[in-house]
Design a protein around this motif. Structure first.
Motif, mmCIF file in Angstrom:
data_model
loop_
_atom_site.group_PDB
_atom_site.id
_atom_site.type_symbol
_atom_site.label_atom_id
_atom_site.label_comp_id
_atom_site.label_asym_id
_atom_site.label_seq_id
_atom_site.Cartn_x
_atom_site.Cartn_y
_atom_site.Cartn_z
ATOM 1 N N PHE A 80 0.969 -1.071 0.072
ATOM 2 C CA PHE A 80 -0.014 -0.084 0.028
ATOM 3 C C PHE A 80 0.957 1.108 0.016
ATOM 4 C CE2 PHE A 80 0.580 -1.302 4.378
ATOM 5 C CZ PHE A 80 0.808 0.058 5.180
ATOM 6 N N LEU A 81 0.355 2.355 -0.156
ATOM 7 C CA LEU A 81 0.933 3.565 -0.292
ATOM 8 C C LEU A 81 0.512 4.586 0.791
ATOM 9 C CD1 LEU A 81 0.391 4.515 -4.122
ATOM 10 C CD2 LEU A 81 2.275 3.252 -3.044
ATOM 11 N N CYS A 118 -4.595 -1.461 0.482
ATOM 12 C CA CYS A 118 -3.577 -2.378 -0.376
ATOM 13 C C CYS A 118 -4.210 -2.804 -1.595
ATOM 14 C CB CYS A 118 -3.546 -4.019 0.829
ATOM 15 S SG CYS A 118 -2.698 -4.068 1.972
ATOM 16 N N GLY A 119 -3.226 -2.894 -2.499
ATOM 17 C CA GLY A 119 -3.512 -3.324 -3.815
ATOM 18 C C GLY A 119 -2.220 -3.473 -4.679
ATOM 19 N N THR A 120 -2.093 -3.437 -6.022
ATOM 20 C CA THR A 120 -1.163 -3.537 -6.866
ATOM 21 C C THR A 120 -0.968 -2.527 -7.981
ATOM 22 O OG1 THR A 120 -2.284 -5.113 -8.318
ATOM 23 C CG2 THR A 120 -1.178 -6.168 -6.596
ATOM 24 N N ARG A 121 -1.787 -1.649 -7.916
ATOM 25 C CA ARG A 121 -1.929 -0.618 -8.946
ATOM 26 C C ARG A 121 -2.770 0.646 -8.321
ATOM 27 N NH1 ARG A 121 -1.718 0.161 -14.775
ATOM 28 N NH2 ARG A 121 -3.166 2.009 -15.388
ATOM 29 N N TRP A 122 -2.121 1.892 -8.415
ATOM 30 C CA TRP A 122 -2.764 2.959 -8.066
ATOM 31 C C TRP A 122 -2.565 4.034 -9.162
ATOM 32 C CZ3 TRP A 122 0.977 0.026 -5.387
ATOM 33 C CH2 TRP A 122 0.597 -0.744 -4.421
ATOM 34 N N ALA A 147 0.616 5.694 -13.420
ATOM 35 C CA ALA A 147 0.054 4.352 -12.630
ATOM 36 C C ALA A 147 1.353 4.134 -11.714
ATOM 37 C CB ALA A 147 -0.586 3.327 -13.347
ATOM 38 N N LEU A 148 1.119 3.748 -10.370
ATOM 39 C CA LEU A 148 2.121 3.522 -9.719
ATOM 40 C C LEU A 148 1.689 1.958 -9.451
ATOM 41 C CD1 LEU A 148 4.729 3.832 -8.265
ATOM 42 C CD2 LEU A 148 3.443 4.496 -6.194
ATOM 43 N N ASN A 149 2.431 0.916 -9.733
ATOM 44 C CA ASN A 149 2.305 -0.541 -9.405
ATOM 45 C C ASN A 149 3.121 -1.340 -8.648
ATOM 46 O OD1 ASN A 149 0.341 -0.711 -12.051
ATOM 47 N ND2 ASN A 149 1.817 0.658 -12.708
ATOM 48 N N PHE A 150 2.804 -2.278 -8.046
ATOM 49 C CA PHE A 150 3.418 -3.132 -7.388
ATOM 50 C C PHE A 150 3.423 -4.587 -8.022
ATOM 51 C CE2 PHE A 150 3.884 -6.297 -3.722
ATOM 52 C CZ PHE A 150 5.174 -6.155 -3.353
ATOM 53 N N ASP A 151 4.606 -5.074 -8.112
ATOM 54 C CA ASP A 151 4.855 -6.431 -8.720
ATOM 55 C C ASP A 151 5.640 -7.350 -7.550
ATOM 56 O OD1 ASP A 151 6.227 -9.106 -9.600
ATOM 57 O OD2 ASP A 151 6.441 -8.032 -11.536
ATOM 58 N N LYS A 194 9.302 -7.847 -8.071
ATOM 59 C CA LYS A 194 10.478 -7.050 -8.618
ATOM 60 C C LYS A 194 10.244 -5.588 -7.866
ATOM 61 C CE LYS A 194 10.957 -8.885 -13.372
ATOM 62 N NZ LYS A 194 10.817 -8.370 -14.774
ATOM 63 N N GLY A 195 8.982 -5.504 -7.292
ATOM 64 C CA GLY A 195 8.884 -4.245 -6.400
ATOM 65 C C GLY A 195 8.108 -3.162 -7.167
ATOM 66 N N PHE A 196 8.228 -2.060 -6.943
ATOM 67 C CA PHE A 196 7.215 -0.823 -7.522
ATOM 68 C C PHE A 196 7.624 -0.235 -8.887
ATOM 69 C CE2 PHE A 196 6.388 -0.907 -2.722
ATOM 70 C CZ PHE A 196 5.190 -0.740 -2.711
ATOM 71 N N PHE A 197 6.709 -0.036 -9.380
ATOM 72 C CA PHE A 197 7.037 0.676 -10.760
ATOM 73 C C PHE A 197 6.276 1.668 -11.117
ATOM 74 C CE2 PHE A 197 4.750 -3.040 -12.250
ATOM 75 C CZ PHE A 197 4.188 -2.729 -13.379
ATOM 76 N N ILE A 198 6.669 2.842 -11.920
ATOM 77 C CA ILE A 198 5.754 3.633 -12.291
ATOM 78 C C ILE A 198 5.542 3.677 -13.726
ATOM 79 C CG2 ILE A 198 7.681 5.522 -12.372
ATOM 80 C CD1 ILE A 198 5.513 7.411 -11.071
ATOM 81 N N THR A 199 4.451 4.034 -14.396
ATOM 82 C CA THR A 199 4.202 3.984 -15.802
ATOM 83 C C THR A 199 3.574 5.413 -16.267
ATOM 84 O OG1 THR A 199 3.775 2.047 -15.834
ATOM 85 C CG2 THR A 199 3.112 3.016 -17.724
ATOM 86 N N ASP A 200 3.980 6.252 -17.109
ATOM 87 C CA ASP A 200 3.426 7.370 -17.491
ATOM 88 C C ASP A 200 2.126 7.046 -18.485
ATOM 89 O OD1 ASP A 200 3.290 10.551 -17.992
ATOM 90 O OD2 ASP A 200 2.988 9.498 -20.169
#
Length: 190
Positions: free
Chosen positions: A81-82, A97-101, A124-128, A131-137
């Motif tokens: 979660f964030l 809790c989630g995997t995409r915000w 979008a901020l995601n959690f794998d 591999k951890g957190f990643f961001i996508t424009d």
């Protein structure tokens, strides 16, 4: 996003917020303990897990070196979660809790950022879990930048603790906290 103004950072101090006029002071505001309610829901009402994550959430601001703003990714027991202080009151907010915000100006976004120049749904901020957190424009005009490099639309960028993120003109630090290890270690030698 659930907020708690009870845990507001720097309440009553002069504003350096891009969301408030310069010289405006923040007044402490009484509110229900939403932060704890959300943490208990996120962590299945496990008091020990809540105790493990509360300190990193309350002290996140102390780990910002380049900006006053942050988004913190918290992982505990395989769940993520964030928490963030990017809002007009600089109050700590916690997501479920989630995997995409989604991050953007729209109230539909999990992290609603009241900043001019941001798209309704900017990134979008995601959690794998592997591999951890990643961001996508999300294909925005203002763009998404990590440590000074602009991301291509839909490009995944895996984040590290302390990365500087820029969405249009809003700059903030990404912090990570893993709370998977118990604080207390039992020693069988007794």
């Amino acid at each position: 996003m659930v907020s708690s103004q009870f845990f507001s950072a720097n309440a009553g101090q002069q504003s350096s917020s891009p969301f408030l006029p310069r010289g405006t002071s923040r007044q402490p505001v009484d509110s229900p303990p939403w932060l704890l309610d959300t943490l208990f829901r996120n962590l299945s009402y496990d008091l020990e897990q809540v105790a493990d994550v509360i300190d990193p959430i309350l002290t996140a601001q102390n780990h910002c070196y380049r900006t006053d703003w942050y988004v913190q990714g918290i992982v505990t027991d395989g769940r993520a979660f964030l928490s963030t202080n990017i809002n007009t009151d600089r109050a700590i907010q916690v997501t479920l809790c989630g995997t995409r915000w989604l991050l953007g100006q729209s109230g539909r976004c999990t992290v609603a950022l009241p900043q001019a120049g941001l798209a309704d749904c900017h990134a979008a901020l995601n959690f794998d879990p592997q591999k951890g957190f990643f961001i996508t424009d999300l294909g925005t005009d203002g763009g998404t930048w990590v440590n000074g490099r602009r991301l291509a639309p839909a490009q995944r960028h895996y984040l590290q603790d302390g990365d500087l993120i820029k969405l249009a003109d809003l700059r903030f630090e990404f912090l990570q906290q893993r709370c998977d290890q118990p604080v207390w270690h039992l020693d069988d030698s007794f």
